[in-house]
Design an enzyme around this catalytic site. Structure first.
Site, PDB file in Angstrom:
ATOM      1  N   LEU A  10      -4.953  28.939  -2.975  1.00  0.00           N
ATOM      2  CA  LEU A  10      -6.212  28.193  -3.082  1.00  0.00           C
ATOM      3  C   LEU A  10      -5.947  26.720  -2.777  1.00  0.00           C
ATOM      4  O   LEU A  10      -5.208  26.051  -3.498  1.00  0.00           O
ATOM      5  CB  LEU A  10      -6.824  28.337  -4.475  1.00  0.00           C
ATOM      6  N   ARG A  17      -9.967  13.751  -8.581  1.00  0.00           N
ATOM      7  CA  ARG A  17      -9.229  13.039  -9.618  1.00  0.00           C
ATOM      8  C   ARG A  17      -8.091  12.183  -9.058  1.00  0.00           C
ATOM      9  O   ARG A  17      -7.575  11.302  -9.727  1.00  0.00           O
ATOM     10  CB  ARG A  17      -8.704  14.033 -10.664  1.00  0.00           C
ATOM     11  N   LYS A  24      -6.168  16.921  -1.384  1.00  0.00           N
ATOM     12  CA  LYS A  24      -5.121  16.872  -2.414  1.00  0.00           C
ATOM     13  C   LYS A  24      -3.820  17.535  -1.971  1.00  0.00           C
ATOM     14  O   LYS A  24      -2.738  16.978  -2.175  1.00  0.00           O
ATOM     15  CB  LYS A  24      -5.633  17.527  -3.700  1.00  0.00           C
ATOM     16  N   GLN A  74     -13.687  28.182   2.676  1.00  0.00           N
ATOM     17  CA  GLN A  74     -14.655  28.302   1.580  1.00  0.00           C
ATOM     18  C   GLN A  74     -15.751  27.280   1.902  1.00  0.00           C
ATOM     19  O   GLN A  74     -15.496  26.076   1.936  1.00  0.00           O
ATOM     20  CB  GLN A  74     -13.963  27.952   0.255  1.00  0.00           C
ATOM     21  N   GLY A  79     -15.872  26.497  -6.934  1.00  0.00           N
ATOM     22  CA  GLY A  79     -14.937  26.860  -7.997  1.00  0.00           C
ATOM     23  C   GLY A  79     -13.881  27.848  -7.525  1.00  0.00           C
ATOM     24  O   GLY A  79     -13.985  28.423  -6.434  1.00  0.00           O
ATOM     25  N   GLU A 156     -11.455  26.863 -20.405  1.00  0.00           N
ATOM     26  CA  GLU A 156     -11.116  25.615 -19.716  1.00  0.00           C
ATOM     27  C   GLU A 156     -11.260  24.453 -20.692  1.00  0.00           C
ATOM     28  O   GLU A 156     -12.107  24.482 -21.584  1.00  0.00           O
ATOM     29  CB  GLU A 156     -12.042  25.410 -18.511  1.00  0.00           C
ATOM     30  N   ALA A 391      28.577 -15.006  16.928  1.00  0.00           N
ATOM     31  CA  ALA A 391      27.658 -15.170  15.803  1.00  0.00           C
ATOM     32  C   ALA A 391      26.432 -15.957  16.259  1.00  0.00           C
ATOM     33  O   ALA A 391      26.548 -16.920  17.008  1.00  0.00           O
ATOM     34  CB  ALA A 391      28.361 -15.900  14.670  1.00  0.00           C
TER      35      ALA A 391
HETATM   36  C1  UD1 Z   1      -7.058  25.205 -12.893  1.00  0.00           C
HETATM   37  C2  UD1 Z   1      -7.427  26.350 -13.859  1.00  0.00           C
HETATM   38  C3  UD1 Z   1      -6.831  26.039 -15.239  1.00  0.00           C
HETATM   39  C4  UD1 Z   1      -5.331  25.880 -15.125  1.00  0.00           C
HETATM   40  C5  UD1 Z   1      -4.969  24.808 -14.053  1.00  0.00           C
HETATM   41  C6  UD1 Z   1      -3.489  24.850 -13.783  1.00  0.00           C
HETATM   42  C7  UD1 Z   1      -9.592  27.239 -13.129  1.00  0.00           C
HETATM   43  C8  UD1 Z   1     -11.062  27.284 -13.405  1.00  0.00           C
HETATM   44  N1  UD1 Z   1      -8.866  26.470 -13.941  1.00  0.00           N
HETATM   45  O1  UD1 Z   1      -7.690  24.023 -13.351  1.00  0.00           O
HETATM   46  O2  UD1 Z   1      -7.107  27.103 -16.139  1.00  0.00           O
HETATM   47  O3  UD1 Z   1      -4.796  25.519 -16.370  1.00  0.00           O
HETATM   48  O4  UD1 Z   1      -5.650  25.072 -12.819  1.00  0.00           O
HETATM   49  O5  UD1 Z   1      -3.104  23.833 -12.904  1.00  0.00           O
HETATM   50  O6  UD1 Z   1      -9.147  27.891 -12.230  1.00  0.00           O
HETATM   51  N2  UD1 Z   1      -9.862  25.075  -5.386  1.00  0.00           N
HETATM   52  C9  UD1 Z   1     -10.470  25.700  -4.333  1.00  0.00           C
HETATM   53  N3  UD1 Z   1     -11.839  25.800  -4.309  1.00  0.00           N
HETATM   54  C10 UD1 Z   1     -12.616  25.313  -5.304  1.00  0.00           C
HETATM   55  C11 UD1 Z   1     -11.988  24.684  -6.397  1.00  0.00           C
HETATM   56  C12 UD1 Z   1     -10.606  24.586  -6.416  1.00  0.00           C
HETATM   57  O7  UD1 Z   1      -9.795  26.172  -3.408  1.00  0.00           O
HETATM   58  O8  UD1 Z   1     -13.849  25.444  -5.200  1.00  0.00           O
HETATM   59  C13 UD1 Z   1      -8.387  24.991  -5.408  1.00  0.00           C
HETATM   60  C14 UD1 Z   1      -7.872  23.546  -5.462  1.00  0.00           C
HETATM   61  O9  UD1 Z   1      -7.626  23.052  -4.167  1.00  0.00           O
HETATM   62  C15 UD1 Z   1      -6.580  23.672  -6.261  1.00  0.00           C
HETATM   63  C16 UD1 Z   1      -6.796  24.904  -7.114  1.00  0.00           C
HETATM   64  O10 UD1 Z   1      -7.896  25.612  -6.560  1.00  0.00           O
HETATM   65  O11 UD1 Z   1      -5.467  23.879  -5.432  1.00  0.00           O
HETATM   66  C17 UD1 Z   1      -7.090  24.571  -8.569  1.00  0.00           C
HETATM   67  O12 UD1 Z   1      -8.241  23.748  -8.670  1.00  0.00           O
HETATM   68  P1  UD1 Z   1      -8.305  22.498  -9.646  1.00  0.00           P
HETATM   69  O13 UD1 Z   1      -9.619  21.847  -9.466  1.00  0.00           O
HETATM   70  O14 UD1 Z   1      -7.104  21.663  -9.495  1.00  0.00           O
HETATM   71  O15 UD1 Z   1      -8.303  23.246 -11.072  1.00  0.00           O
HETATM   72  P2  UD1 Z   1      -7.772  22.685 -12.460  1.00  0.00           P
HETATM   73  O16 UD1 Z   1      -8.817  21.843 -13.069  1.00  0.00           O
HETATM   74  O17 UD1 Z   1      -6.450  22.087 -12.269  1.00  0.00           O
HETATM   75 MG    MG Z   2      -5.341  21.587 -10.591  1.00  0.00          MG
END
Ligand code: UD1
Ligand code: MG
Length: 416
Positions: A10, A17, A24, A74, A79, A156, A391
């Protein structure tokens, strides 16, 4: 190849952030986008398929994918569950285990991922989480367990109450699913949470409630669980990765006097019995031979090659240059776009003036040349075999073999 494993990465998320315009997963750790480490891990597992879910600036991210990786887009970033759903068409016809990796989790090691896969498959589970015990679990999803200690969900942080927040077992985000159970569960995920997102973590409660088998493997090194969400996390990940890289060189026979201040990029090559002194930066695309001494305070940039037995000392910056064996550049120098021969002495303060305001120009310094302190070599220019510059010389014209030049601009003094 393991025909019953597919990996989905993913990597669609924004850099909210991080407060960054750069996606990222392209932020760098030890000179390389963090996605690169996740791709390496995926490949090492010999999965039948690797699917990367891209979204934010997907064209830019796609350039970093390695061959054999299928990419899907996507369309809306709704999410992590929605992200995984976007990958399902690419897994059509596949039966077996889907391992979900997060593109912002670059420190996970192969042994840990393999252990998780093994446990999941040997026990014929429907979902297996990789969890970690953390003293200060801020930011991570917390693992909910029922009265028999069985996993019954993930909450979460944003949706957690004070009681949930005290839970120290966290979700690393790495999960193995039985593909069919995953497809089923994804249909039931709803965006009923504070972020109004489709959370992949909700599939765990859904599977539990329908009587499916969910379990977890606990990670032993919590560093591997680090999810990079902010610049602070990025710096932490960088430090951990740097330690790993430096330890690898030390095991291979390189001395690093102070590993905490040796900044060596991923992929740099360093030969046996070389010594790296403190406060040295060696970028990724650098090759160093055997028995070289580098630093303190040296900066070797991309495209630098030091042949065996060279010596590069304080405040020397080298870029896109080859330095021949037994050559010495010990103090205050800039060497760019240069081919330096063997047994050359580069005096203190030598500068190659390689940029004329429009383009970079090359300098050639042949074997055994002696470059006097404070010489400026105005490129394009060459210094011959066994030649000497006095030099303070400013060399604007070719210096023939065995010739001595000095002055501003440098003139021939005598033939040896
Ligand atoms: C997520 C987990 C959390 C876990 C943490 C570990 C969920 C809801 N939460 O939170 O339980 O403890 O990771 O690091 O999964 N991404 C997509 N599409 C989206 C949203 C995110 O591809 O629509 C990808 C992001 O690029 C990233 C990953 O999913 O690589 C995680 O997303 P992020 O927003 O970082 O989730 P966390 O808040 O870290
Ligand atoms: Mg994350």
């Amino acid at each position: 190849m393991n025909k019953s494993i597919a990996v989905v990465i993913l990597a669609a998320g924004k850099s909210t952030r991080m407060r960054s315009e750069t996606p990222k997963v392209l932020h760098q750790i030890c000179g390389r986008p963090m996605l690169g480490y996740v791709l390496d891990l995926s490949r090492s597992l010999k999965a039948k398929k690797i699917v990367a879910v891209l979204g934010y600036k997907h064209e830019e991210v796609r350039k970093y994918l390695t061959s054999g990786v299928i990419s899907v887009v996507q369309k809306k970033l709704l999410g992590t569950a929605n992200a995984l759903k976007s990958a399902l068409p690419a897994l059509k016809g596949f039966k077996g285990t889907v391992l979900v990796l997060y593109g912002d989790n670059p420190l996970l090691q192969k042994e840990t991922a393999s252990k998780l896969l093994k446990y999941h498959m040997e026990n014929n589970l429907d979902a297996t989480l990789l969890t970690a015990q953390m003293e200060k679990p801020a930011g991570y999803g917390r693992i909910l367990r029922d009265k028999y200690s069985g996993i019954c969900g993930i909450v979460e942080e944003k949706d957690a109450d004070d009681f949930d927040k005290d839970i120290k077992e966290i979700n690393t985000g790495i999960i193995c699913f039985n593909k069919d159970r995953l497809s089923e569960a994804l249909k039931f995920v709803k965006p009923d949470n504070r972020k109004k997102e489709y959370y992949l973590t909700d599939t765990i409660k859904i599977l539990y409630k329908s009587g499916r088998l969910v379990d977890a493997v606990k990670i032993s090194d919590i560093n591997e669980a680090l999810g990079v969400n902010s610049r602070v996390d990025l710096a932490k990940a960088n430090a951990i990765m740097q330690r790993r890289i430096n330890e690898k060189y030390m095991k291979e026979g390189v001395s690093i006097v102070d590993p905490a201040s040796a900044f060596i990029g991923w992929g740099a090559k360093i030969g046996k019995d070389s010594v790296i002194y403190p406060f040295t930066v060696i970028e990724s695309d650098v090759r160093i031979g055997r028995r070289c001494f580098v630093g303190p305070f040296a900066h070797l940039r991309a495209g630098t090659c030091l042949e065996d037995d060279t010596l590069v000392g304080n405040f020397v910056e080298i870029t896109r240059s080859r330095i021949g064996s037994k050559t010495i550049a010990k103090h205050f120098s800039y060497i760019g776009d240069t081919a330096v021969g063997r047994r050359v002495n580069i005096g203190a303060g030598t500068v190659t003036a390689n940029f004329d305001g429009r383009k970079k120009n090359r300098t050639v310094i042949k074997d055994r040349a002696f470059i006097g302190s404070d010489t400026v070599l105005v490129a394009p220019v060459s210094v011959g075999f066994d030649a000497i510059t006095g030099a303070g010389s400013v060399v604007i014209r070719k210096v023939s073999d065995k010739t001595t030049v000095a002055g501003v601009p440098a003139r021939v003094l005598k033939h040896k």
